[in-house]
Design a protein around this motif. Sequence first.
Motif, PDB file in Angstrom:
ATOM      1  N   VAL A  59       0.821  -1.328   0.022  1.00  0.00           N
ATOM      2  CA  VAL A  59      -0.059   0.022  -0.085  1.00  0.00           C
ATOM      3  C   VAL A  59       0.981   1.302   0.145  1.00  0.00           C
ATOM      4  CG1 VAL A  59      -2.035   1.027   1.360  1.00  0.00           C
ATOM      5  CG2 VAL A  59      -1.478  -1.104   1.366  1.00  0.00           C
ATOM      6  N   PRO A  60       0.529   2.170  -0.864  1.00  0.00           N
ATOM      7  CA  PRO A  60       1.508   3.499  -0.890  1.00  0.00           C
ATOM      8  C   PRO A  60       1.204   4.196   0.427  1.00  0.00           C
ATOM      9  CG  PRO A  60      -0.229   3.698  -2.630  1.00  0.00           C
ATOM     10  CD  PRO A  60      -0.372   2.234  -1.860  1.00  0.00           C
ATOM     11  N   ILE A  61       2.407   4.985   1.080  1.00  0.00           N
ATOM     12  CA  ILE A  61       1.990   5.763   2.246  1.00  0.00           C
ATOM     13  C   ILE A  61       1.481   7.147   1.804  1.00  0.00           C
ATOM     14  CG2 ILE A  61       4.129   4.885   3.423  1.00  0.00           C
ATOM     15  CD1 ILE A  61       5.937   7.063   2.359  1.00  0.00           C
ATOM     16  N   GLN A  62       0.598   7.586   2.649  1.00  0.00           N
ATOM     17  CA  GLN A  62      -0.048   8.865   2.198  1.00  0.00           C
ATOM     18  C   GLN A  62       0.989   9.946   2.290  1.00  0.00           C
ATOM     19  OE1 GLN A  62      -2.976   8.494   5.467  1.00  0.00           O
ATOM     20  NE2 GLN A  62      -4.548   8.132   3.920  1.00  0.00           N
ATOM     21  N   SER A  63       2.022  10.008   2.897  1.00  0.00           N
ATOM     22  CA  SER A  63       2.967  11.177   3.123  1.00  0.00           C
ATOM     23  C   SER A  63       4.073  10.800   3.784  1.00  0.00           C
ATOM     24  CB  SER A  63       2.339  12.461   3.570  1.00  0.00           C
ATOM     25  OG  SER A  63       2.030  12.404   4.982  1.00  0.00           O
ATOM     26  N   GLY A  64       5.190  11.198   3.712  1.00  0.00           N
ATOM     27  CA  GLY A  64       6.491  10.837   4.428  1.00  0.00           C
ATOM     28  C   GLY A  64       7.401  10.294   3.618  1.00  0.00           C
ATOM     29  N   ARG A  65       8.584   9.516   4.434  1.00  0.00           N
ATOM     30  CA  ARG A  65       9.688   8.859   3.417  1.00  0.00           C
ATOM     31  C   ARG A  65       9.853   7.593   4.123  1.00  0.00           C
ATOM     32  NH1 ARG A  65      15.253  11.364   3.017  1.00  0.00           N
ATOM     33  NH2 ARG A  65      15.464  10.420   1.145  1.00  0.00           N
ATOM     34  N   ILE A  66      10.043   6.421   3.380  1.00  0.00           N
ATOM     35  CA  ILE A  66      10.446   5.170   3.996  1.00  0.00           C
ATOM     36  C   ILE A  66      11.840   4.965   3.243  1.00  0.00           C
ATOM     37  CG2 ILE A  66      10.096   2.817   4.650  1.00  0.00           C
ATOM     38  CD1 ILE A  66       7.196   3.159   4.615  1.00  0.00           C
ATOM     39  N   VAL A  67      12.743   4.881   4.044  1.00  0.00           N
ATOM     40  CA  VAL A  67      14.121   4.594   3.245  1.00  0.00           C
ATOM     41  C   VAL A  67      14.671   3.340   3.840  1.00  0.00           C
ATOM     42  CG1 VAL A  67      16.517   5.602   2.946  1.00  0.00           C
ATOM     43  CG2 VAL A  67      14.517   6.890   2.927  1.00  0.00           C
ATOM     44  N   LEU A  68      14.794   2.489   2.866  1.00  0.00           N
ATOM     45  CA  LEU A  68      15.377   0.851   3.494  1.00  0.00           C
ATOM     46  C   LEU A  68      16.676   0.476   2.711  1.00  0.00           C
ATOM     47  CD1 LEU A  68      13.161  -2.113   3.259  1.00  0.00           C
ATOM     48  CD2 LEU A  68      15.336  -2.427   2.400  1.00  0.00           C
ATOM     49  N   GLY A  69      17.769   0.692   3.808  1.00  0.00           N
ATOM     50  CA  GLY A  69      19.203   0.520   3.272  1.00  0.00           C
ATOM     51  C   GLY A  69      19.596   1.535   2.370  1.00  0.00           C
ATOM     52  N   GLY A  70      19.259   2.829   2.508  1.00  0.00           N
ATOM     53  CA  GLY A  70      19.435   3.743   1.519  1.00  0.00           C
ATOM     54  C   GLY A  70      18.659   4.006   0.443  1.00  0.00           C
ATOM     55  N   ARG A  71      17.509   3.036   0.214  1.00  0.00           N
ATOM     56  CA  ARG A  71      16.707   3.467  -0.954  1.00  0.00           C
ATOM     57  C   ARG A  71      15.264   4.065  -0.616  1.00  0.00           C
ATOM     58  NH1 ARG A  71      17.116  -2.481  -3.957  1.00  0.00           N
ATOM     59  NH2 ARG A  71      19.505  -2.660  -4.216  1.00  0.00           N
ATOM     60  N   ASP A  72      15.174   5.021  -1.155  1.00  0.00           N
ATOM     61  CA  ASP A  72      13.800   5.584  -0.877  1.00  0.00           C
ATOM     62  C   ASP A  72      12.770   5.148  -1.522  1.00  0.00           C
ATOM     63  OD1 ASP A  72      11.552   7.329  -0.899  1.00  0.00           O
ATOM     64  OD2 ASP A  72      12.661   9.310  -0.666  1.00  0.00           O
ATOM     65  N   MET A  73      11.794   4.338  -0.733  1.00  0.00           N
ATOM     66  CA  MET A  73      10.922   3.430  -1.475  1.00  0.00           C
ATOM     67  C   MET A  73      10.092   4.048  -2.506  1.00  0.00           C
ATOM     68  SD  MET A  73      11.790   0.584  -0.085  1.00  0.00           S
ATOM     69  CE  MET A  73      10.211  -0.564   0.116  1.00  0.00           C
TER      70      MET A  73
END
Length: 275
Positions: A59-73
């Motif tokens: 599901v896409p986030i509504q706002s903000g940022r998720i970064v996994l191991g340096g990768r911005d999802m």
Amino acid sequence: MTGRLESPDIALTDVSVGYGDRVVLSGITTVLPGGKVSVILGGSGCGKSTLLRNIIGLVPIQSGRIVLGGRDMEHLSPEDRLDTRRRMGVLFQDGALLGSLRLGENIALPLREHTELTNSLIEEVVGMKLKLVGLADFTDYFPSELSGGMRKRAGLARAMALDPAVLLCDEPTSGLDPITAADMDQLILELRTTFDMTIVVVTHDLQSLTAIADHVVVLSEGKMLFEGSLPELTACDDPFIRQFLARQPNRESRILGENWATMIEKRRDLSAGRP
Ligand SMILES: Nc1ncnc2c1ncn2[C@@H]1O[C@H](COP(=O)(O)OP(=O)(O)OP(=O)(O)O)[C@@H](O)[C@H]1O
């Protein structure tokens, strides 16, 4: 390719998640540390599974940022998105096995879908994964022929099929007896130790929390109420957290005519043979 995915941190910055216009959680900022077990804790319906689905990218986030191991999802090339998705294993609440396929075929599915391995190699990997979770002798069983605990372990074997760097588990011990639940906790710790994976577990099982958590996030009323270590959680004086950890009901009963905490204390004394 951007960012390495060895034991990656999962960094959430001011993340809001929900469905359509409805916000379920907002302002979530935390780092789920690489190579550790993070436990996401909270009452029923507070949004734990929703957050997990957003971290996975279902599901896409509504706002903000998720970064996994340096990768911005949110800003991955299609190739990196697929690669990242492949490096995340997910254990869904019910194991999410296909009922029409035998166990071996269920575990083989992601390997057939995402790799070029030959049938004999796939068979070998499936055997290894089932052995990992103690189900080596059940390759030819259908999911309906397994117990709930076995189905969860099979789901874990499938989540591990592609050697993920991140393992996400939605209530891995729910519905299990205490011994089988402890087996599952032990297996999660073994996976972390053996493969140095980043593991995220959604649960409200307090014993499981104590057994496996390196890092804890508590969600309540649409927000993140707490993040920190287990000792920090235990020392936290927030009233909701105290109530949650002490497993206390929301109201005192007029019918029972006794304070809940006093009643539980008496029952503990009774079961311990104290007068
Ligand atoms: N697919 C969906 N569409 C719309 N709303 C949803 C959907 N899935 C969950 N919700 C709503 O989002 C809120 C959070 O649900 P979620 O399943 O994330 O909670 P949870 O903390 O995992 O609960 P539990 O511990 O009971 O499994 C609930 O109010 C739920 O009704």
